[in-house]
Design a protein around this motif. Structure first.
Motif, PDB file in Angstrom:
ATOM      1  N   LYS A 222       0.825  -1.202   0.000  1.00  0.00           N
ATOM      2  CA  LYS A 222       0.000   0.000   0.000  1.00  0.00           C
ATOM      3  C   LYS A 222       0.860   1.253   0.000  1.00  0.00           C
ATOM      4  CE  LYS A 222      -4.171   1.735   2.287  1.00  0.00           C
ATOM      5  NZ  LYS A 222      -5.108   1.537   3.417  1.00  0.00           N
ATOM      6  N   GLU A 223       1.983   1.221   0.727  1.00  0.00           N
ATOM      7  CA  GLU A 223       2.898   2.352   0.779  1.00  0.00           C
ATOM      8  C   GLU A 223       3.595   2.534  -0.566  1.00  0.00           C
ATOM      9  OE1 GLU A 223       5.122   5.570   2.418  1.00  0.00           O
ATOM     10  OE2 GLU A 223       3.268   4.576   3.023  1.00  0.00           O
ATOM     11  N   LEU A 224       3.901   1.419  -1.221  1.00  0.00           N
ATOM     12  CA  LEU A 224       4.570   1.518  -2.525  1.00  0.00           C
ATOM     13  C   LEU A 224       3.702   2.219  -3.553  1.00  0.00           C
ATOM     14  CD1 LEU A 224       6.317  -1.974  -2.907  1.00  0.00           C
ATOM     15  CD2 LEU A 224       7.414   0.244  -2.573  1.00  0.00           C
ATOM     16  N   GLU A 225       2.401   2.089  -3.407  1.00  0.00           N
ATOM     17  CA  GLU A 225       1.496   2.759  -4.344  1.00  0.00           C
ATOM     18  C   GLU A 225       1.609   4.280  -4.227  1.00  0.00           C
ATOM     19  OE1 GLU A 225      -2.368   1.297  -3.473  1.00  0.00           O
ATOM     20  OE2 GLU A 225      -1.941  -0.761  -4.107  1.00  0.00           O
ATOM     21  N   ASN A 226       1.857   4.745  -2.997  1.00  0.00           N
ATOM     22  CA  ASN A 226       1.978   6.184  -2.768  1.00  0.00           C
ATOM     23  C   ASN A 226       3.420   6.663  -2.844  1.00  0.00           C
ATOM     24  OD1 ASN A 226      -0.827   6.233  -2.252  1.00  0.00           O
ATOM     25  ND2 ASN A 226      -0.464   5.742  -0.079  1.00  0.00           N
ATOM     26  N   ASN A 227       4.339   5.773  -2.482  1.00  0.00           N
ATOM     27  CA  ASN A 227       5.745   6.160  -2.402  1.00  0.00           C
ATOM     28  C   ASN A 227       6.606   5.009  -2.921  1.00  0.00           C
ATOM     29  OD1 ASN A 227       8.250   7.231  -1.825  1.00  0.00           O
ATOM     30  ND2 ASN A 227       8.088   6.862   0.406  1.00  0.00           N
ATOM     31  N   PRO A 228       6.960   5.016  -4.211  1.00  0.00           N
ATOM     32  CA  PRO A 228       7.748   3.910  -4.792  1.00  0.00           C
ATOM     33  C   PRO A 228       9.110   3.736  -4.135  1.00  0.00           C
ATOM     34  CG  PRO A 228       6.781   5.293  -6.504  1.00  0.00           C
ATOM     35  CD  PRO A 228       6.562   6.019  -5.212  1.00  0.00           C
ATOM     36  N   GLU A 229       9.587   4.746  -3.437  1.00  0.00           N
ATOM     37  CA  GLU A 229      10.897   4.660  -2.791  1.00  0.00           C
ATOM     38  C   GLU A 229      10.776   4.301  -1.303  1.00  0.00           C
ATOM     39  OE1 GLU A 229      12.893   8.317  -3.436  1.00  0.00           O
ATOM     40  OE2 GLU A 229      12.970   8.094  -5.625  1.00  0.00           O
ATOM     41  N   ALA A 230       9.701   3.672  -0.923  1.00  0.00           N
ATOM     42  CA  ALA A 230       9.488   3.300   0.483  1.00  0.00           C
ATOM     43  C   ALA A 230      10.571   2.333   0.959  1.00  0.00           C
ATOM     44  CB  ALA A 230       8.107   2.662   0.644  1.00  0.00           C
ATOM     45  N   GLU A 231      11.030   2.545   2.180  1.00  0.00           N
ATOM     46  CA  GLU A 231      12.060   1.688   2.780  1.00  0.00           C
ATOM     47  C   GLU A 231      11.423   0.384   3.270  1.00  0.00           C
ATOM     48  OE1 GLU A 231      15.262   1.985   3.073  1.00  0.00           O
ATOM     49  OE2 GLU A 231      15.462   3.988   2.191  1.00  0.00           O
ATOM     50  N   GLU A 232      11.942  -0.726   2.765  1.00  0.00           N
ATOM     51  CA  GLU A 232      11.401  -2.039   3.160  1.00  0.00           C
ATOM     52  C   GLU A 232      11.630  -2.309   4.647  1.00  0.00           C
ATOM     53  OE1 GLU A 232      11.786  -6.767   1.879  1.00  0.00           O
ATOM     54  OE2 GLU A 232      12.795  -5.212   0.713  1.00  0.00           O
ATOM     55  N   ALA A 233      12.722  -1.777   5.202  1.00  0.00           N
ATOM     56  CA  ALA A 233      13.055  -2.009   6.614  1.00  0.00           C
ATOM     57  C   ALA A 233      11.975  -1.470   7.547  1.00  0.00           C
ATOM     58  CB  ALA A 233      14.396  -1.363   6.948  1.00  0.00           C
ATOM     59  N   ASP A 234      11.255  -0.402   7.099  1.00  0.00           N
ATOM     60  CA  ASP A 234      10.198   0.169   7.942  1.00  0.00           C
ATOM     61  C   ASP A 234       9.006  -0.767   8.073  1.00  0.00           C
ATOM     62  OD1 ASP A 234      11.723   2.443   8.255  1.00  0.00           O
ATOM     63  OD2 ASP A 234      10.785   3.497   6.563  1.00  0.00           O
ATOM     64  N   PHE A 235       8.936  -1.756   7.203  1.00  0.00           N
ATOM     65  CA  PHE A 235       7.788  -2.663   7.195  1.00  0.00           C
ATOM     66  C   PHE A 235       8.208  -4.112   7.533  1.00  0.00           C
ATOM     67  CE2 PHE A 235       6.860   0.927   4.551  1.00  0.00           C
ATOM     68  CZ  PHE A 235       5.534   1.233   4.827  1.00  0.00           C
ATOM     69  N   THR A 236       9.388  -4.241   8.137  1.00  0.00           N
ATOM     70  CA  THR A 236       9.937  -5.566   8.452  1.00  0.00           C
ATOM     71  C   THR A 236      10.001  -5.777   9.964  1.00  0.00           C
ATOM     72  OG1 THR A 236      11.296  -5.498   6.455  1.00  0.00           O
ATOM     73  CG2 THR A 236      11.908  -7.119   8.129  1.00  0.00           C
ATOM     74  N   TYR A 237       9.596  -6.948  10.403  1.00  0.00           N
ATOM     75  CA  TYR A 237       9.688  -7.295  11.829  1.00  0.00           C
ATOM     76  C   TYR A 237      11.156  -7.387  12.244  1.00  0.00           C
ATOM     77  CZ  TYR A 237       4.699  -8.434  12.110  1.00  0.00           C
ATOM     78  OH  TYR A 237       3.333  -8.371  12.118  1.00  0.00           O
ATOM     79  N   PRO A 238      11.460  -7.009  13.472  1.00  0.00           N
ATOM     80  CA  PRO A 238      12.871  -6.959  13.895  1.00  0.00           C
ATOM     81  C   PRO A 238      13.508  -8.333  14.095  1.00  0.00           C
ATOM     82  CG  PRO A 238      11.430  -6.471  15.764  1.00  0.00           C
ATOM     83  CD  PRO A 238      10.546  -6.552  14.542  1.00  0.00           C
ATOM     84  N   GLY A 239      12.686  -9.400  14.194  1.00  0.00           N
ATOM     85  CA  GLY A 239      13.243 -10.724  14.434  1.00  0.00           C
ATOM     86  C   GLY A 239      13.531 -10.954  15.913  1.00  0.00           C
ATOM     87  N   PRO A 240      14.306 -11.961  16.230  1.00  0.00           N
ATOM     88  CA  PRO A 240      15.076 -12.834  15.341  1.00  0.00           C
ATOM     89  C   PRO A 240      14.199 -13.880  14.667  1.00  0.00           C
ATOM     90  CG  PRO A 240      15.341 -13.571  17.598  1.00  0.00           C
ATOM     91  CD  PRO A 240      14.508 -12.304  17.660  1.00  0.00           C
ATOM     92  N   ILE A 241      14.806 -14.615  13.738  1.00  0.00           N
ATOM     93  CA  ILE A 241      14.081 -15.703  13.094  1.00  0.00           C
ATOM     94  C   ILE A 241      14.013 -16.892  14.062  1.00  0.00           C
ATOM     95  CG2 ILE A 241      14.739 -14.979  10.768  1.00  0.00           C
ATOM     96  CD1 ILE A 241      16.928 -17.078  10.785  1.00  0.00           C
ATOM     97  N   PRO A 242      13.093 -17.817  13.874  1.00  0.00           N
ATOM     98  CA  PRO A 242      12.977 -18.968  14.789  1.00  0.00           C
ATOM     99  C   PRO A 242      14.298 -19.720  14.926  1.00  0.00           C
ATOM    100  CG  PRO A 242      11.092 -18.883  13.315  1.00  0.00           C
ATOM    101  CD  PRO A 242      12.052 -17.851  12.821  1.00  0.00           C
ATOM    102  N   PHE A 243      14.607 -20.123  16.155  1.00  0.00           N
ATOM    103  CA  PHE A 243      15.874 -20.834  16.391  1.00  0.00           C
ATOM    104  C   PHE A 243      15.657 -22.189  17.077  1.00  0.00           C
ATOM    105  CE2 PHE A 243      15.226 -17.409  19.499  1.00  0.00           C
ATOM    106  CZ  PHE A 243      15.016 -18.139  20.662  1.00  0.00           C
ATOM    107  N   SER A 244      14.443 -22.707  16.998  1.00  0.00           N
ATOM    108  CA  SER A 244      14.167 -24.047  17.509  1.00  0.00           C
ATOM    109  C   SER A 244      13.055 -24.665  16.685  1.00  0.00           C
ATOM    110  CB  SER A 244      13.764 -24.002  18.991  1.00  0.00           C
ATOM    111  OG  SER A 244      12.494 -23.383  19.142  1.00  0.00           O
TER     112      SER A 244
END
Length: 682
Positions: A583-605
């Motif tokens: 939805k953000e890309l529709e308004n702002n093609p230069e949107a930062e993907e990091a702003d829409f990414t969970y901080p993690g960590p990834i599963p470790f078990s």
């Protein structure tokens, strides 16, 4: 300098393990006895399996405990007790008698010569009675045939019948009066004498016990000597009777601190090497087969602490009285380790601990055999400790194994049941009763080491708990979603052999962070009003992402275990909030993907990976319009494969085969949830 500090910081976990290793080895060796270890193993009734044994030095043949006890009993039986003669009582009685007798004679119509004669007869009676004394009967004590009478600090041995008792006074008085032809005056003597007479010979317990102690101390603990170079036992000869006693004497002399004083440091060095080897095997096992535990210093400390505790308790009991060595509940060790880790680790640590204790305990082969068998039974029988009956049943089976094993060894050694010691069975029963202490001990360990057991997980899975109750009130849609995810994840965990109870609890709490802003999540929206319509996609994504952080804070505030918090932290891994990102890309093609990414960590078990799959599939399944098996199958494959493509399971110890099994379970469960019903007519 900075490089050295940086290197030290990076390797602090490894340095801690080295320190823990050295300290544990040192403590265990410190607990060990200081004497040497006899290098031969032998058992009564078994043939000598080594070469001919010659005496390495001169030593005395020690008497057995039964033999010494028999000699002590013989001394007690033939002991002659001591009695004290009190002259003060005699003087007091004589004075009282003469005064009372003179007063009695005043009332009689007798001449002075008759009074004098009767007085002399009375004195003669006193002399006869107190020649050896009048014995005071001691309650609960029989009068011996002979005794030592202590008079004026001199003891003389006399027959007990040489003493009089108060019951014999009457016959003595009558006998003397008959001899002196004064029997008509008996009533006069009877009244005065029986008022004046007192026992003056009493049992001297202190002196008797002292003499008995002196006699017992003079018992020799040895009988005969064995000269250096003399043949003790030949190869193949059966160990029994006299040669068994000689072998036990040699072993005791060899292991005595006095004999090994000069070589004490070498003995300690040998102990240190062997204990270090055993603990090194434990480290290598953890490093190769349990790397997650090896990397966690708290868990490694927990394992070493339990090993050290069992060694300490056993050596303490052996030093006090080796008869009670089986009172130590060694099976608590595999029971607790299986509860917190797994059965294989529990049995491995138990076997290593028994090997260490083999240096300390008597009859090391019997001890090692019984403890290893009991440990195996513990691993095979103990399960689902949150069910109270299971622990009692397992402890009963462990106790039975001890009793049967002891029974078998006794038959092998003695060849008969005549001398079986029922008291030993009581020790095994006491061992079982102490093993039941595992339940409160598990709770204590949870608080000290911050670990979690199935018992605590069962308590956390209660939907009436305060935190889950609050979730159901504030965010009922999220609560229902969590229940569905818990059911899916638990079934998948069972299919791949993961910890199903832990997975279920993690699923129940994984979305508690949504309580802070419940209406921003679609499952809690009961109207067509969507608050995201009034804010931009970036702010919406921030609110969605923050439910992970807020969930962690809420869990820590409510003292949830770290293993449960791990599910909150990893259930979205490093995936994107894809809807708002597009939805953000529709308004702002230069949107930062990091702003829409969970901080993690990834599963470790394995468990956290299963939750991620179950959570994503269950949440997305709500968008299915006409679910059917082909649709559900394609839908599950798409979601899980997307997670695999984004490397979300890179750190989890889950295989491709197990992921396929998880997908199969999810498909089956979703098909059951969305099964088609027959359309009933109106």
């Amino acid at each position: 300098m900075e490089d050295s500090l940086d290197k030290l910081y990076k390797n602090q976990g490894l340095i801690y393990k080295y320190i823990l290793y050295v300290v544990t080895v040192g403590c265990i060796v410190f607990f060990f006895p200081r004497g040497g270890k006899f290098k031969y193993e032998f058992q009564k009734g078994k043939p000598w399996q080594y070469e001919n044994l010659y005496a390495p030095f001169d030593f005395s043949i020690r008497k057995g405990e039964a033999e010494i006890a028999e000699e002590q009993q013989a001394i007690r039986e033939r002991q002659i007790p001591y009695y004290t003669y009190d002259t003060a009582v005699v003087e007091e009685v004589s004075q009282n008698f003469l005064l009372d007798f003179q007063e009695s004679l005043e009332d009689e119509q007798l001449s002075d010569s008759q009074k004098g004669r009767l007085t002399r007869i009375g004195e003669e009676v006193l002399v006869e009675l107190y020649q050896n004394g009048i014995l005071q009967k001691a309650s609960g004590r029989d009068t011996p045939d002979d005794l030592y009478l202590v008079r004026n600090n001199e003891a003389s041995r006399i027959r007990a019948d040489a003493l009089y008792s108060l019951s014999q006074v009457d016959s003595v008085v009558r006998g003397i009066l008959n001899t002196r032809r004064a029997e008509q005056f008996y009533p006069l003597y009877q009244e005065v004498l029986f008022n004046a007479l007192k026992p003056n010979v009493t049992y001297d317990a202190e002196l008797s016990e002292k003499e008995l102690a002196d006699e017992l101390s003079r018992i020799s603990t040895t009988r005969g000597n064995v000269d250096e170079g003399k043949l003790i036992i030949a190869r193949g000869e059966v160990v029994e009777a006299e040669n068994l006693n000689i072998l036990n004497s040699l072993k005791a002399e060899y292991e005595s601190e006095l004999w090994s004083e000069n070589s004490q440091y070498f003995i300690l060095f040998g102990y240190t090497i062997l204990v270090a080897l055993v603990l090194m095997m434990l480290f290598l096992f953890l490093q190769k087969y349990r790397p997650a535990i090896y990397r966690n210093n708290v868990k490694v400390t927990f394992i070493f602490f339990n090993v050290l505790l069992m060694v300490f308790l056993t050596t303490l009991v052996v030093k006090y009285d080796e008869t009670y060595v089986f009172v130590v509940p060694l099976c608590i060790l595999p029971l607790i380790l299986k509860t917190f880790f797994d059965a294989r680790l529990g049995l491995f640590v138990h076997v290593l601990t028994v090997l260490i204790l083999g240096f300390v305990v008597p009859n090391s082969f019997e001890y090692t055999f019984l403890q290893i068998i009991a440990g195996i039974v513990t691993i095979l029988t103990v399960s689902e400790l949150y069910k109270r009956a299971n622990l009692f049943i397992s402890v009963g089976q462990i106790t039975l194994i001890y009793i049967v094993g002891y029974f078998a060894f006794h038959i092998i050694h003695e060849g008969t049941l005549e001398d079986i010691n029922i008291y030993t069975f009581g020790i095994f029963i006491l061992n079982g009763m102490i093993t039941l202490f595992a339940q409160p001990l598990i709770y204590i360990y949870e608080k000290i080491f911050g670990m979690i057991s199935d018992v605590s997980l069962l308590e956390l899975s209660d939907t009436n708990s305060r935190l889950l109750k609050e979730l159901s009130n504030k965010a009922p849609g999220t609560f229902h979603h969590s229940l569905q995810v818990a059911n899916l994840a638990e079934a998948a965990a069972n299919a791949v052999g993961a910890n199903a109870m832990l997975t279920r609890v993690g699923a129940l709490y994984h979305d508690i962070g949504k309580m802070n802003n419940p209406t921003y999540f679609t499952e809690n929206q009961v109207t067509n009003v969507n608050p995201h319509d009034d804010i931009n996609p970036k702010e919406s994504a921030e609110i969605i992402i923050n439910h992970v952080i807020e969930g962690i804070e809420l869990a820590q505030k409510n003292n949830l275990p770290d293993r449960v918090i791990d599910f909150i932290r990893t259930h979205h891994g490093t995936t994107r909030v894809y809807y708002f990102y597009k939805k953000e890309l529709e308004n702002n093609p230069e949107a930062e993907e990091a702003d829409f990414t969970y901080p993690g960590p990834i599963p470790f078990s394995k468990e956290t990976a299963i939750l991620m799959m179950a959570d994503s599939v269950e949440a997305a399944s709500k968008s299915l319009v006409n679910p059917s098996y082909p649709v559900i199958e394609e839908f599950v494959e798409k979601i899980v494969n997307g997670q695999m493509k984004s490397n979300q399971f890179l750190n989890a110890n889950i295989t491709f085969k197990e992921i396929e099994m998880v997908k199969k379970v999810l498909k089956q469960k979703l098909t059951n949830i969305y099964h088609l019903r027959v359309e009933y007519p109106e």
